[in-house]
Each structure stands twice: as C-alpha cells, then as structure tokens.
Design a protein around this motif. Structure first.
Motif, mmCIF file in Angstrom:
data_model
loop_
_atom_site.group_PDB
_atom_site.id
_atom_site.type_symbol
_atom_site.label_atom_id
_atom_site.label_comp_id
_atom_site.label_asym_id
_atom_site.label_seq_id
_atom_site.Cartn_x
_atom_site.Cartn_y
_atom_site.Cartn_z
ATOM 1 N N ARG A 39 0.805 -1.213 0.000
ATOM 2 C CA ARG A 39 0.000 0.000 0.000
ATOM 3 C C ARG A 39 0.844 1.272 0.000
ATOM 4 O O ARG A 39 0.603 2.190 -0.770
ATOM 5 C CB ARG A 39 -0.950 -0.016 1.208
ATOM 6 C CG ARG A 39 -1.906 1.167 1.254
ATOM 7 C CD ARG A 39 -3.025 0.924 2.248
ATOM 8 N NE ARG A 39 -3.894 2.082 2.333
ATOM 9 C CZ ARG A 39 -3.888 2.945 3.331
ATOM 10 N NH1 ARG A 39 -3.060 2.779 4.355
ATOM 11 N NH2 ARG A 39 -4.704 3.974 3.342
ATOM 12 N N ARG A 40 1.858 1.342 0.888
ATOM 13 C CA ARG A 40 2.683 2.555 0.967
ATOM 14 C C ARG A 40 4.145 2.191 1.215
ATOM 15 O O ARG A 40 4.815 2.790 2.045
ATOM 16 C CB ARG A 40 2.167 3.489 2.070
ATOM 17 C CG ARG A 40 0.833 4.145 1.755
ATOM 18 C CD ARG A 40 0.448 5.169 2.785
ATOM 19 N NE ARG A 40 0.051 4.563 4.044
ATOM 20 C CZ ARG A 40 -0.100 5.233 5.187
ATOM 21 N NH1 ARG A 40 0.146 6.522 5.230
ATOM 22 N NH2 ARG A 40 -0.490 4.615 6.285
ATOM 23 N N SER A 41 4.610 1.236 0.463
ATOM 24 C CA SER A 41 5.937 0.694 0.681
ATOM 25 C C SER A 41 7.032 1.756 0.583
ATOM 26 O O SER A 41 7.916 1.848 1.439
ATOM 27 C CB SER A 41 6.210 -0.431 -0.323
ATOM 28 O OG SER A 41 7.472 -1.001 -0.109
ATOM 29 N N GLU A 42 6.988 2.575 -0.456
ATOM 30 C CA GLU A 42 8.047 3.568 -0.667
ATOM 31 C C GLU A 42 8.046 4.629 0.419
ATOM 32 O O GLU A 42 9.103 5.142 0.796
ATOM 33 C CB GLU A 42 7.904 4.214 -2.047
ATOM 34 C CG GLU A 42 8.273 3.285 -3.189
ATOM 35 C CD GLU A 42 9.684 2.718 -3.048
ATOM 36 O OE1 GLU A 42 10.623 3.508 -2.804
ATOM 37 O OE2 GLU A 42 9.844 1.491 -3.161
ATOM 38 N N PHE A 43 6.876 4.978 0.937
ATOM 39 C CA PHE A 43 6.822 5.963 2.027
ATOM 40 C C PHE A 43 7.508 5.425 3.273
ATOM 41 O O PHE A 43 8.248 6.143 3.957
ATOM 42 C CB PHE A 43 5.363 6.327 2.350
ATOM 43 C CG PHE A 43 5.230 7.201 3.566
ATOM 44 C CD1 PHE A 43 5.439 8.561 3.493
ATOM 45 C CD2 PHE A 43 4.909 6.645 4.812
ATOM 46 C CE1 PHE A 43 5.339 9.371 4.621
ATOM 47 C CE2 PHE A 43 4.805 7.439 5.945
ATOM 48 C CZ PHE A 43 5.019 8.820 5.842
ATOM 49 N N PHE A 44 7.261 4.163 3.593
ATOM 50 C CA PHE A 44 7.767 3.623 4.857
ATOM 51 C C PHE A 44 9.208 3.114 4.774
ATOM 52 O O PHE A 44 9.842 2.924 5.809
ATOM 53 C CB PHE A 44 6.846 2.500 5.356
ATOM 54 C CG PHE A 44 5.578 3.016 5.965
ATOM 55 C CD1 PHE A 44 5.590 3.668 7.189
ATOM 56 C CD2 PHE A 44 4.364 2.868 5.310
ATOM 57 C CE1 PHE A 44 4.422 4.156 7.754
ATOM 58 C CE2 PHE A 44 3.183 3.358 5.869
ATOM 59 C CZ PHE A 44 3.218 4.002 7.089
#
Length: 293
Positions: free
Chosen positions: A178-183
C-alpha cells in the motif's frame, strides 16, 4: 540496452544473415551472440528485490532481500539482526486499513481526541515546567502550546506510547504494497536506531511504528533526534529529548520564530509536516492557542 547493442551489431554487418551462405551465417550468429554475452557480463550486477505483498506469505523472503538493501544503506549487524527477527505485524496492517478518525468533522475529531482535557492539563503542564518550555522556545522558536498539544494528542502526555513492536511494525509496512516507498526510509531509520542503541527490536510504540512521547516515525527520529539532557543518548521515551526533538523537527521544516500558527498565519503550513490530516492540523492550532492563552 543489451538488445539495442545486439540490433546495432546486425545493422553494422556488411552481410545480413538472411543473405549469407550457411557457414558464414553460422559464424555471424556466433559472433553476435559473443558480443551480446560480453555486454551482459560487463553490466553492473543488479539485485532484483522480492516484490511487496498484501499477506504474510512472502514476508520472510522479502526480508532477506531487504537485508541486502539495508546493508548497502549503512545498516550494521545489530540492525540486520533486528530485521531478521521481525514478525509480520497483523495488527499494524489492520490499523492501516481502518483509519477512520481522520474522516471525522473537526468537532467530532476534537471530541474523540479529548481536546478539552488536553487543553486543561496542558495549561497546568506549561505552568509547572515554565523554564523548560521557555528554553525550548528560545532555542527553536516553537512556543509551548503547540508542543504540549502534540504531546497530548499523540500519547496523552506519555501515558500511552503504544503496544506494538516498532521495528516489526515499520518493516511490515515497508513490505506491504500500500505505501511501501513511504515507509522504506523509516524502516532503514529504525534499523539504524537499533545500531545506535536508541531502540531495540523489542521497543514498543504505535501500530504504525511511531515511537516515544510524541510518536516520531523512525526515519524522522534518526534525522531530528536531540539529546536535550546531554547524557550522550537520544531517548524518545524521555520527555525532554522527545519534546526538544519535536521542536527541532518543526524548526527544520520551516517554523518561523515569533510568527503565528493559526490558519492563514506563516507557521500553520508547517503543521502539515507533522501530520498530513487537515483535522489534525486544525486541532493542534486551536489547542495550542488555548494552552498558550
């Protein structure tokens, strides 16, 4: 790139393979394949990371690949060991899929977050620790009200800092599609915090991996941590270090000393750097103003 070079070798040949004699055609193909193989061998080795996933099925395989990436980013053995020992955080994924409170109206959001209690207790805390907050404002330009409002909103002034393992939570969110690059930078940050001894694999925080009194994401904790008490260690579970780090974060994100933080004033937009939800920003501004009086 390999295939572009292969095609170029075709166009540069004096005799095309279609028109060559069989023996010459074979020799031509062998030469072209040798060229392609040489180009392939000369290319830098690229590690193909395991794909993200929306279930626990591929988590262990992904961790092994992510360990190589973490090592290249400077994570040392303690951090790598913490990564290897992480478990898929199912409660974190459930919480990430069910963030309802930010969809509430401002009035409802403030009611749920206990705004009146935060304001009343916040005024007392400011009076009781007047010199501490004055020192923070002198150094970073951030007034007491906004720091106290953040502290109250995030952990009820340190009374509840979370029950999820920080490293497992943030690594799980990095694996999740879902938000891999953010985390990802926060997962690397968490592992480096382990290397520094600031946290361990067992350290507890919020379900999204936030830690300490004001719930820093690990990448931000790594970059903006302040050793306020001067003991040689940044401890986000120490109120002084946590609030000084929060003030420093806001200052580095553009906070202008002596300028207002209500809607339409210069510092209001900085609140978005702390939390992207509009109702959260509005609540902080309102509570901060009432605490500051």
């Amino acid at each position: 790139m390999i295939f572009q070079l292969f095609r170029r070798s075709l166009s540069n040949s004096a005799i095309s393979p279609e028109r060559a004699e069989p023996r010459r055609r074979l020799a031509w193909h062998l030469s072209a394949l040798t060229l392609a193989g040489a180009v392939f061998c000369s290319l830098p080795h690229t590690v193909i990371a395991a794909p993200c996933g929306n279930t626990s099925a591929g988590f262990d395989r992904w961790k092994r690949d992510f360990a190589a990436e973490a090592k290249r980013a400077g994570v040392r053995q303690a951090g790598l060991n913490a990564l290897a020992n992480t478990t898929y955080a199912r409660r974190t994924i459930a919480a990430d899929r069910n963030q309802k409170s930010f969809r509430y109206s401002l009035e409802k959001f403030m009611q749920i977050r206990g705004a009146n209690t935060i304001i009343a207790q916040g005024r007392k805390r400011k009076a009781r620790n007047a010199e501490f907050f004055a020192a923070l404002e002198r150094k970073y330009g951030v007034p007491a009200g906004i720091l106290i409002a953040i502290h109250g909103m995030e952990t009820a002034f340190g009374n509840y800092m979370g029950d999820s393992q920080v490293v497992s939570a943030i690594v799980t969110l990095t694996y999740d599609c879902r938000r891999s690059e953010f985390f990802k930078p926060h997962a690397i940050g968490a592992l480096k915090l382990v290397d520094r001894g600031a946290i361990t694999g067992a350290t507890k925080g919020a379900k999204h991996g936030e830690l300490g009194h004001t719930q820093f994401l690990p990448g931000n904790a790594l970059n903006y941590g302040v050793d306020w008490d001067g003991n040689g260690r940044v401890d986000f579970y120490n109120m002084g270090d946590a609030l000084a780090s929060t003030a420093y974060f806001l200052r580095k994100k553009g906070w202008k000393p002596g300028r207002g933080y209500q809607q339409g004033e210069p510092n209001y937009k900085v609140l978005k750097q702390w939390n992207a939800a509009t109702v959260y920003q509005q609540s902080l501004a309102i509570m901060g103003r009432k605490i500051d009086g």
